[in-house]
Motif scaffolding. Structure first.
Motif, mmCIF file in Angstrom:
data_model
loop_
_atom_site.group_PDB
_atom_site.id
_atom_site.type_symbol
_atom_site.label_atom_id
_atom_site.label_comp_id
_atom_site.label_asym_id
_atom_site.label_seq_id
_atom_site.Cartn_x
_atom_site.Cartn_y
_atom_site.Cartn_z
ATOM 1 N N ALA A 173 10.831 -0.167 -0.379
ATOM 2 C CA ALA A 173 12.040 0.567 -0.014
ATOM 3 C C ALA A 173 12.351 0.336 1.453
ATOM 4 C CB ALA A 173 11.846 2.056 -0.268
ATOM 5 N N THR A 174 13.623 0.394 1.816
ATOM 6 C CA THR A 174 14.018 0.231 3.213
ATOM 7 C C THR A 174 14.467 1.574 3.769
ATOM 8 O OG1 THR A 174 16.344 -0.170 2.757
ATOM 9 C CG2 THR A 174 14.882 -2.057 2.633
ATOM 10 N N ASN A 175 14.379 1.731 5.064
ATOM 11 C CA ASN A 175 14.827 2.982 5.687
ATOM 12 C C ASN A 175 16.334 3.176 5.552
ATOM 13 O OD1 ASN A 175 12.234 3.449 6.394
ATOM 14 N ND2 ASN A 175 12.568 3.547 8.624
ATOM 15 N N LEU A 176 17.078 2.029 5.596
ATOM 16 C CA LEU A 176 18.535 2.153 5.655
ATOM 17 C C LEU A 176 19.183 2.271 4.284
ATOM 18 C CD1 LEU A 176 19.319 -0.471 8.462
ATOM 19 C CD2 LEU A 176 19.241 2.022 8.680
ATOM 20 N N TYR A 177 18.729 1.462 3.312
ATOM 21 C CA TYR A 177 19.426 1.405 2.015
ATOM 22 C C TYR A 177 18.561 1.849 0.839
ATOM 23 C CZ TYR A 177 22.934 -1.133 4.626
ATOM 24 O OH TYR A 177 23.878 -1.488 5.550
ATOM 25 N N GLY A 178 17.310 2.220 1.112
ATOM 26 C CA GLY A 178 16.447 2.653 0.020
ATOM 27 C C GLY A 178 15.968 1.481 -0.822
ATOM 28 N N LYS A 179 15.757 1.699 -2.144
ATOM 29 C CA LYS A 179 15.221 0.671 -3.022
ATOM 30 C C LYS A 179 16.333 -0.251 -3.519
ATOM 31 C CE LYS A 179 11.297 3.118 -5.038
ATOM 32 N NZ LYS A 179 10.294 2.393 -5.778
ATOM 33 N N ALA A 210 8.668 -0.668 13.387
ATOM 34 C CA ALA A 210 8.135 -0.117 12.137
ATOM 35 C C ALA A 210 8.695 1.279 11.896
ATOM 36 C CB ALA A 210 6.615 -0.090 12.186
ATOM 37 N N ASP A 211 8.744 2.052 12.965
ATOM 38 C CA ASP A 211 9.295 3.399 12.837
ATOM 39 C C ASP A 211 10.767 3.356 12.450
ATOM 40 O OD1 ASP A 211 7.028 4.726 13.352
ATOM 41 O OD2 ASP A 211 7.445 5.110 15.500
ATOM 42 N N LEU A 212 11.505 2.467 13.119
ATOM 43 C CA LEU A 212 12.946 2.449 12.953
ATOM 44 C C LEU A 212 13.378 1.896 11.587
ATOM 45 C CD1 LEU A 212 15.639 2.999 14.408
ATOM 46 C CD2 LEU A 212 15.505 0.665 15.328
ATOM 47 N N TYR A 213 12.814 0.731 11.213
ATOM 48 C CA TYR A 213 13.296 0.041 10.011
ATOM 49 C C TYR A 213 12.389 0.257 8.810
ATOM 50 C CZ TYR A 213 16.273 -2.263 13.425
ATOM 51 O OH TYR A 213 17.167 -2.510 14.412
ATOM 52 N N GLY A 214 11.202 0.761 9.046
ATOM 53 C CA GLY A 214 10.231 0.901 7.960
ATOM 54 C C GLY A 214 9.340 -0.319 7.914
ATOM 55 N N LYS A 215 8.080 -0.092 7.558
ATOM 56 C CA LYS A 215 7.136 -1.211 7.569
ATOM 57 C C LYS A 215 7.375 -2.180 6.413
ATOM 58 C CE LYS A 215 2.993 0.336 10.064
ATOM 59 N NZ LYS A 215 1.638 0.906 9.881
ATOM 60 N N HIS A 216 7.903 -1.681 5.301
ATOM 61 C CA HIS A 216 8.065 -2.558 4.134
ATOM 62 C C HIS A 216 8.925 -3.772 4.450
ATOM 63 C CE1 HIS A 216 7.162 0.833 0.982
ATOM 64 N NE2 HIS A 216 6.270 0.753 1.944
ATOM 65 N N PRO A 256 0.848 -1.201 0.000
ATOM 66 C CA PRO A 256 0.000 0.000 0.000
ATOM 67 C C PRO A 256 0.884 1.252 0.000
ATOM 68 C CG PRO A 256 -0.596 -1.471 1.810
ATOM 69 C CD PRO A 256 0.651 -2.020 1.196
ATOM 70 N N GLU A 257 0.446 2.258 -0.735
ATOM 71 C CA GLU A 257 1.217 3.495 -0.764
ATOM 72 C C GLU A 257 1.261 4.117 0.623
ATOM 73 O OE1 GLU A 257 3.281 4.539 -2.980
ATOM 74 O OE2 GLU A 257 2.719 2.817 -4.230
ATOM 75 N N ASN A 258 0.098 4.067 1.289
ATOM 76 C CA ASN A 258 0.020 4.601 2.649
ATOM 77 C C ASN A 258 0.411 3.511 3.642
ATOM 78 O OD1 ASN A 258 -0.610 5.699 5.072
ATOM 79 N ND2 ASN A 258 -2.648 6.432 4.471
ATOM 80 N N THR A 259 1.492 3.676 4.339
ATOM 81 C CA THR A 259 1.934 2.609 5.246
ATOM 82 C C THR A 259 0.984 2.408 6.422
ATOM 83 O OG1 THR A 259 3.373 4.167 6.397
ATOM 84 C CG2 THR A 259 4.382 2.797 4.703
ATOM 85 N N GLU A 260 0.108 3.371 6.659
ATOM 86 C CA GLU A 260 -0.918 3.166 7.695
ATOM 87 C C GLU A 260 -1.770 1.927 7.376
ATOM 88 O OE1 GLU A 260 -1.284 5.025 10.570
ATOM 89 O OE2 GLU A 260 0.634 5.755 9.789
ATOM 90 N N ASP A 261 -1.859 1.606 6.070
ATOM 91 C CA ASP A 261 -2.672 0.457 5.681
ATOM 92 C C ASP A 261 -1.975 -0.879 5.961
ATOM 93 O OD1 ASP A 261 -4.655 2.132 4.933
ATOM 94 O OD2 ASP A 261 -4.185 2.092 2.785
ATOM 95 N N ILE A 262 -0.716 -0.807 6.350
ATOM 96 C CA ILE A 262 -0.056 -2.050 6.799
ATOM 97 C C ILE A 262 -0.286 -2.135 8.302
ATOM 98 C CG2 ILE A 262 2.102 -3.327 6.975
ATOM 99 C CD1 ILE A 262 3.123 -1.687 4.605
ATOM 100 N N LYS A 263 -1.135 -3.063 8.659
ATOM 101 C CA LYS A 263 -1.583 -3.136 10.043
ATOM 102 C C LYS A 263 -0.620 -3.979 10.869
ATOM 103 C CE LYS A 263 -6.039 -3.308 12.262
ATOM 104 N NZ LYS A 263 -7.472 -3.517 12.035
ATOM 105 N N ILE A 264 -0.143 -3.423 11.955
ATOM 106 C CA ILE A 264 0.733 -4.188 12.846
ATOM 107 C C ILE A 264 -0.091 -5.255 13.570
ATOM 108 C CG2 ILE A 264 2.145 -3.984 14.939
ATOM 109 C CD1 ILE A 264 2.900 -1.162 13.903
#
Lengths: 759, 759
Positions: B206-212, B132-138, B108-116
Motif C-alpha cells: 500500500a502507498t501513503n498517498l493512494y492506498g492499495k 520512509a515516513d513521508l511516502y511509506g516504506k512499501h 513484512p507486516e511490521n515495517t520496522e523489518d524493512i531496514k533502511i
C-alpha cells in the motif's frame, strides 16, 4: 723438457687460457714537430679524479689508457680502439699526436718545460714532484704497456679442491702468484728479446742514476739500466709473500723508499691498498710492467703480443719454481744484458730460450686450433735464430729508411691518427652495436662513467658512476621509464585514447576487421579528407587518400584495396603536411627532425641512377644500421615507386625536381632526417611535451604531421601519429642536414645528474 | 508523417546512434522463500562510500548496480554481467536471490523489518528515514532500470556549427535536452505499453498517498499512481531550463519538497550538483527512470530494450516540440492510464502510437542493417495490434502457469542465479580478456576501483581510485616496474650475468652460433652433468642430457642434434629436480607452484585415451586460455611423446603409473600447477626474492629447478632458470591442486595502498 704440474694439470690449460687480462697503455702527446705537447690534459676526457679509462701518468702530456679486464683479446683491443679514437679526436683539434715509441724523441733542455701532471689531489702532485727530483724528469717520460693478469679463479679453485697439501685457499693462491712472479723475474729476458722495442731516444736523454745510455740501437733503453729504476739500495725479497711484505716495510723504515708505490719492479703484486693487506686478502692479480710500446700498432700492442704474454705466463706456471732470490738477481741481470745488447744480437742464452719455447709449445698444444697459438710459438722459435724477426730487430732495420728517429716516429704517429679518425660517427671497437648505443658509450667513456656491455646483440649496457649502477637498452630505455608507459606507447589504441581525451589532436578514425562493417561505416563518415589504409603496411601499399569525403563506390574500392594487404583496415581522418619527429626527454623537447623518404634532386642532365650513385657517395651513408644514413638501393621497391611516377632509373629529371625512391621515410631505406629544432613553432613543442607527459614517458619520440610547422597550432592543422618508446638518437645526432643534437650526452645527464656538474 | 529536422538532420542519425547510455539496475535481495533478505549489504562488495558500481538504494537489501556510460549495448551488458556475477557469488553463500520483478512479493507486516540502507553518511541515512515516513516504506521497495542518455556531443557540436539561430552553444544544448524531456513526458506512455512489466505485487502492498492498487494484472503498478509519486502539490515547469530551476526552488521554499533530490519525475536533468548549476554548466545528460525490470532477463533489461529506448529517444528529437506544460500533464495522465490498464488492453491511443512508430521507422531507416534496428520496429508495430506481445502481456499470460507470483519470481530468480554462477573463474562479460586480467578486474570492481578497458585485445586496462589513475597490462605490468627491468628479464644473457655476479646459482654454460667453436669447447667442459640444447625449442626437440661429462663423440652428436633445431645452441650445466615458479611481488614471495606437464595416471584398466578423456572432464579445463587449465589434446606432439616412451593412446598403463603427454609444463598445453607455497623451504623464497630485487622488479616470476624444495638450499642443489616480467596470476589463482592465491587482489593492494585499508 718435462712440464711440471705443480699447481695445475696440463688439461687445465684451456681453462687457464680464459684467465683475465687488463691493459694500460701509456703514451706521450707530442705536436707535429715531435715536441712534447703543451696542451693540458683535455676536459673532453672528463675529470681525472673520476676517469677510470683516460688518465694522465707522470707528465701532464703523458696519457694512460686503461682497459677493463677481459678474457677476450678482441675485447681488450676494442676498449683500446675506443679510447684512442676519443683521445685522437681531441688531439686532432689541438694538433697533437700520440708518440708511438716508449722512449721520447725530443726532450726540452729546460726540465721546467716538462710539466708534471696537474692532478686534483695535491698529495699526488707533490709525490710526482718528489719523484722528478729523485729520478730525474727524463726517465719519467718513458711509456709502455702494463699487463695485468689474473689466473682464472674457477680453475684455481678446482686445483685447490683437487690437492691435499694446502688447507687454506688463500695460502694456495699466494703461493701460485709468488711462483709466477719469481719465474717471471727469472725468465723475462726472453720477452725482452722478442718484443723489446725502444732502441732510440732523444739525444739529451739522461738518468740521474746511470747517466746517458752507452750505445744506440740497444734492444730496449726502457728496460735497460737507463730506464726507470729504483736505487740499488732498494732490495726486495720475493721468497714468499711474507718475506716480500717484510722487505718492503724495511725499505720504507730505512728510507730507501718514501712510499710503497715508489717501488718500481717489473712485477707488482696486486689486490691490496698496501703490501700487508695482501696477507689477509690474498694476491688477486699481477701487474707486468716491462712491455715496450709496439710502434707499428696504433694501440702500442698487437693481438699476437697479448696472446704471447698470456702463453708465456701460463707456461711459467708449469715450469719449476726458481725459488731463490739469487735466481731473481740472475734474471734481472740477464734482462739488463738482453736490453742493452744490440737489437740484432742473438739471444744471450739460446739453450734456455729453446727450453722455454719447448715448454711454451707443450702448453700451446693443449689449446684448440681456433686460438692460433701454435703459430705464435712457430714465430717465436724462428726469432730465436733470426734476431731481425724480433720487434727491436725490425725497428732498427726499418729505421735506416728514415732520416731520423723523429721522422720515423712522426710518420707512424700520423698513420695511427688516420686510423683513429676514420668514421667519426662510430665508436671504434664497438661497431657491432647500434649507432645510438655507440654514441651513449662514447659519451659515457668521455665522462668517466664506467661502461660494460651486457649483451651486444640486444644493445644492453651497464653504466656505473660514483656507486650508482644503471642498465640501458638501445640508448634510452632505462629505469626512468615505466613498463606501462612502454605498453601505452606500443599500443596505438591506448596512445590514441589517452591523447584524445586530453584534448590533443589525433587523427580520428576507426579500425575494422570485417569488410561488411567497414562498408556500413560509410554513413558515419565525416565530411573531411580521409585515408583508408591497412593497419600494417611497409611500403605504402594498399593506402588510398581521399581529399574530401568520397562517394560510396570510391570508398568501397579503397576498402577492397586495403583489405588485400591486411586483415585489419583503418579509416582515418587525413591530415596533410610534413612529418616531424620530436625527441622528448623528461618532458622537454630536445630535438626535432623532419623525415624525408629516400630521394634525389634532378639536375636536368644526370639520370636517376647516376644521381643515386652521387648521393650514395656521402660518407655518412652505409648499410645495416652501421652508419647514420643508408645507401639508397636500386631494388624492386624503388623500381616500382619510380614506375608509379612514370620514371625508370634511366630517366633524366629536370633541374631542381625532387624524385622520391620510397614512400616511407625510414633512415634504414635511404630516408634522411633534417634538423628542425630551431625552426619549429613553440606550440608544437608544447603539444609533443604534453603527449609525452600523458604517456608517462621519460624518453619519448612523438611523430606529428603538421601543415606548416612554423605557424601556431590550431585544432585542425596537425595530428599526432604515434609515440615511440625508443626514439632513435642517431637521426638527431647525425642528421642528413642541420645541427647535430647531443642526445646520448643528454641521456647520461638525465640518468646521472651529477656527471656533468663539476662546479 | 513528416520528421522535423529542428536540431538535427536525418543523415546525422548514425552519429546520434553513437550516443552514450548508462544503466542503473535496482533489485531487492530476497531469500529462497521470497522474504526480504536480512543479510546486510556485503563487505565483499567494497565500502558504499567508494563503490561506483555496487550500491544500496533505499533499503539495506535493495541493490543498485551502476554501469559506466557506453555507446555499445554489449559493453553495457558486459558490465551488468560482471556486477551480477559478483553479487550472486555472495548471495549464493548467503542463500539470497535477486528478485526479478520491479514490485516486491512479500512485504513484512511490521515495517520496522524493512531496514533502511545503512549508509556511512549519517545525513543520507536520515534523509531515507524521512522519505520512509513521508511516502511509506512499501513504495520505496520498488525497483527498476534508470536509463541515462547523453546525445553524442560531436554530433551536437556539428549541429551547432551548422545553425544560425543560437550564438551560445550551452543555450543550444539546454534547448535540445528540454525538448527531449518534454517530448518524453508527453509520449512515454508508448514505452509503458511496450515494456511496462509489473502487474503483480505483495497483497499487503500500500502507498501513503493512494492506498492499495485498485486491480491486479495492471500493466505497471510501478508506473501507476501506486508507484513512487510526489505529492500533487509538487508542480514543475519544464517550459525552459530557467522555468524548471525557478519551479524547483519555489517547491523547496514552499515546503512541498525538502530537498531537490526529493523530486521524483520520470526524467531527471543531469549535469549539476543542483538545478541552478545547470544554467552555468549546461545539461549534460538525461536520466529516464520509468523502465520496469524485465523479469525474464538476468540483468532486468535485454539488448533489444536498450536499443528500443535509444531509438525512441532519438525519434523524440525529430518530433515537433510539445512546448507546453499542459501537454506534459496530458502525457502523465496517458501514462497513468496505460500503466493502470489491464496488461492485455489495447494501446489507449492507437493513432498516436502508429504515428510514433512511423517516425521511429523513418529514423531507423537511417541506420545500417548491422544494427538490426528495423526488426525492433517491426516487433513494436506488431505489439500495437497484439497486446500479448508486450512484456506485461507476456507476463500475465505466463503467470497462469504458476501457482503464484511468488513461485514465478522465485523460479526466474533461481534460473538467473545459475547463469551468474557458471564458470566462477571468469569475470562474466569480460571473457575475451585473459584470465589474469579478468581476476584483476573482478577484484577491482569488488573493491570499488573504477575500471576501464583500454584495449581488450592487449589486455590493457585503466584503474582509478580516489584521484589516482593507473594503467595495467596483462594483470601485473604497471608503472611499478621499470622498462629496463623488463629488458633485463627478457634478456636471458643479462639475467644470468646479474644473478651470477650476485652469487645466485644459475646453470653455468655458454652459447654457440658456430658448430666448430662449440666442438672446440669440449676441452673446456666441466666434469659435470650437462645439457646440450637449441636456444629456442618449444617441444623439447633437440635436447640431449648427459648425466656425467660425455665422450667427445657423444658431445658432438648432441651438438649436431641441437643445431638441427636452432642456429644457436646452449651447452649448460644440467640440474635435475622439480621446476618451481615463485611469484614475487615487491620482493616478497606471494605464491609458489610446481608445474607439471600434461599427464595421466594409470589405473591398470583404462587406456591412455580414456584417461585423457576423464582428466578433460575437469570443469577447470577449457581452451584458448579461457580457463585455468587446458584440455589435453591427442595431437601429433602427444602421439610422438607417447611413442618415445613406447605407448599409444590405446596402451593401458599400470595402476599408479604417471604417463606424460608433453615435455613442456605450460598450462596452455595441458600442464597443471600445484601450489607449493607453504611446502617450500624459506631459503628458496629468499633466493627468489633476491633475484627479483637484483632485476629491479616489482612483479616477477622466478623459475628455479630444485633437487628437493623442502630442504635447505646449498650452492649445488638448485639453479635459477629464468625470471619473467609478466608472471601469470592464473596458475596460482586457480592451481590444478592446492590453495588458490589471491594475486589479483595483492596486485591492487600494491598499486593502491589505501584500497584495502578501511581501518
Amino acid at each position: 723438457m718435462k712440464i711440471q704440474e705443480s699447481y695445475f694439470k696440463l688439461d687445465q690449460v684451456p681453462g687457464l687460457w680464459r684467465s683475465t687480462v687488463g691493459l694500460e697503455r701509456e703514451s706521450l702527446r707530442v705536436n707535429h714537430d715531435g715536441n712534447i705537447s703543451k696542451h693540458l690534459h683535455s676536459s673532453e676526457w672528463g675529470t681525472r679524479k673520476q676517469q677510470p679509462y683516460i688518465q694522465t701518468d707522470f707528465a701532464e702530456s703523458q696519457l694512460e689508457l686503461i682497459t677493463p679486464p677481459s678474457v677476450s683479446i678482441s675485447e681488450l683491443q676494442a676498449w683500446l680502439s675506443s679510447f684512442h679514437q676519443i683521445v685522437a679526436t681531441t688531439n686532432e683539434k689541438n694538433g697533437d699526436l700520440l708518440w708511438p715509441f716508449s722512449t721520447p724523441v725530443i726532450i726540452p733542455e729546460n726540465t721546467e718545460d716538462i710539466k708534471i701532471a696537474q692532478l686534483e689531489k695535491i698529495d699526488e702532485y707533490k709525490y710526482r714532484a718528489f719523484l722528478a727530483d729523485l729520478y730525474g724528469k727524463h726517465v719519467q717520460l718513458i711509456s709502455g704497456i702494463h699487463y695485468n693478469f689474473q689466473i682464472n679463479p674457477d680453475i684455481e679453485h678446482d686445483s685447490f679442491e683437487a690437492q691435499s697439501d694446502y688447507d687454506d685457499e688463500l695460502q694456495f693462491n699466494n703461493k701460485i702468484y709468488m711462483h709466477l712472479a719469481r719465474n717471471y723475474f727469472r725468465y723475462r729476458w726472453l720477452l725482452t728479446y722478442l718484443i723489446g722495442a725502444s732502441p732510440y731516444v732523444a739525444p739529451n736523454y739522461a738518468t740521474n742514476l746511470y747517466g746517458k745510455p752507452h750505445a744506440e740501437r740497444m734492444r730496449s733503453i726502457r728496460q735497460s739500466r737507463y730506464g726507470y729504476q729504483n736505487k740499488e739500495s732498494v732490495v726486495m725479497n720475493y721468497n714468499s709473500l711474507e718475506d716480500f711484505v717484510t722487505s718492503i716495510e724495511d725499505a720504507i723504515d730505512s728510507g730507501a723508499l718514501s712510499l710503497e708505490k715508489e717501488l718500481y719492479r717489473d712485477v707488482r703484486l696486486r689486490g691490496g691498498a698496501n703490501a700487508r693487506e695482501l696477507l689477509d686478502k690474498g694476491i688477486s692479480y699481477l701487474e707486468f710492467r716491462n712491455i715496450d710500446l709496439n710502434p707499428y700498432h696504433p694501440h702500442g700492442i698487437d693481438d699476437e703480443t697479448i696472446a704471447l704474454v698470456r702463453l708465456f705466463l701460463i707456461t711459467l706456471l708449469f715450469i719449476p719454481d726458481v725459488k731463490y732470490d739469487t735466481e731473481i738477481v740472475k734474471g734481472t741481470k740477464m734482462n739488463y744484458a738482453t736490453s742493452e745488447a744490440d737489437a740484432l744480437d742473438a739471444p744471450m742464452d739460446i739453450d734456455e730460450a729453446k727450453w722455454l719455447v719447448t715448454a711454451m709449445r707443450e702448453v700451446a698444444d693443449q689449446l684448440s686450433n681456433t686460438d692460433n697459438v701454435s703459430s705464435i710459438v712457430d714465430k717465436v722459435e724462428a726469432s730465436l735464430d733470426d734476431p731481425s724477426l724480433t720487434l727491436a730487430g725490425r725497428i732498427v732495420e726499418e729505421a735506416t729508411e728514415y732520416d731520423s728517429f723523429l721522422e720515423m716516429g712522426l710518420r707512424l704517429a700520423k698513420e695511427h691518427q688516420q686510423v683513429y679518425l676514420d668514421k667519426p660517427y662510430l665508436l671504434h671497437g664497438f661497431e657491432n652495436l647500434e649507432l645510438s648505443t655507440q654514441d651513449v658509450l662514447k659519451e659515457a667513456i668521455k665522462a668517466g662513467i664506467k661502461v660494460r656491455i651486457i649483451d651486444s646483440e640486444e644493445n644492453v649496457i651497464e653504466l656505473s658512476f660514483q656507486g650508482q649502477t644503471e642498465y640501458v637498452k638501445s640508448a634510452n630505455m632505462t629505469r626512468l621509464d615505466s613498463l606501462i608507459s612502454y605498453f601505452l606507447m606500443e599500443n596505438k589504441v591506448a596512445t590514441k585514447v589517452l591523447l584524445d581525451e586530453a584534448g590533443l589532436k589525433v587523427p580520428s578514425g576507426t579500425s575494422f576487421s570485417n569488410i561488411e562493417e567497414a562498408k556500413a561505416y560509410y554513413t558515419s563518415l565525416p565530411d573531411k579528407a580521409i585515408v583508408v589504409k591497412p593497419k600494417n603496411t611497409n611500403y605504402g601499399l594498399g593506402i588510398t587518400i581521399f581529399r574530401s569525403k568520397p562517394s560510396e563506390d570510391d570508398y568501397i574500392d579503397g576498402l577492397n584495396f586495403a583489405f588485400k594487404e591486411d586483415h585489419t583496415v583503418l579509416v582515418e581522418e587525413y591530415i596533410e603536411g610534413t612529418e616531424l619527429r620530436f625527441y622528448i626527454q623528461d618532458n622537454k623537447t630536445m630535438a626535432i627532425v623532419e623525415r624525408r623518404p629516400a630521394h634525389i634532386i634532378g639536375d636536368g642532365v644526370s639520370t636517376i641512377g647516376e644521381l643515386i650513385d652521387e648521393v650514395n657517395k656521402n660518407p655518412l651513408r652505409g648499410r645495416d644500421h652501421k652508419a647514420p644514413l643508408t645507401i639508397i638501393e636500386k631494388g624492386e621497391i624503388e623500381t616500382l615507386q619510380l614506375k608509379n611516377y612514370g620514371y625508370t632509373f634511366d630517366s633524366v629529371p629536370e633541374d631542381g625536381k625532387t624524385v622520391y625512391l620510397r614512400e616511407n621515410s625510414n633512415v634504414s631505406t635511404g630516408g634522411v632526417s633534417i634538423d628542425r629544432t630551431d625552426d619549429t613553432h613553440e606550440g608544437y613543442k608544447k603539444i609533443a611535451e604534453k603527449a609525452s607527459q600523458l604517456l608517462e614517458a621519460s624518453f619519448c619520440g612523438v611523430d606529428i604531421i603538421i601543415e606548416d610547422y612554423t605557424k601556431e597550432p590550431t585544432q585542425d592543422n596537425y595530428g599526432i601519429i604515434e609515440a615511440n618508446f625508443n626514439p632513435m638518437i642517431a637521426i638527431h645526432r647525425f642528421p642528413g642536414e642541420g645541427t647535430p643534437r647531443l642526445l646520448g650526452k643528454a641521456m647520461l645527464n638525465q640518468l646521472f645528474p651529477d656527471v656533468y656538474n663539476r662546479g
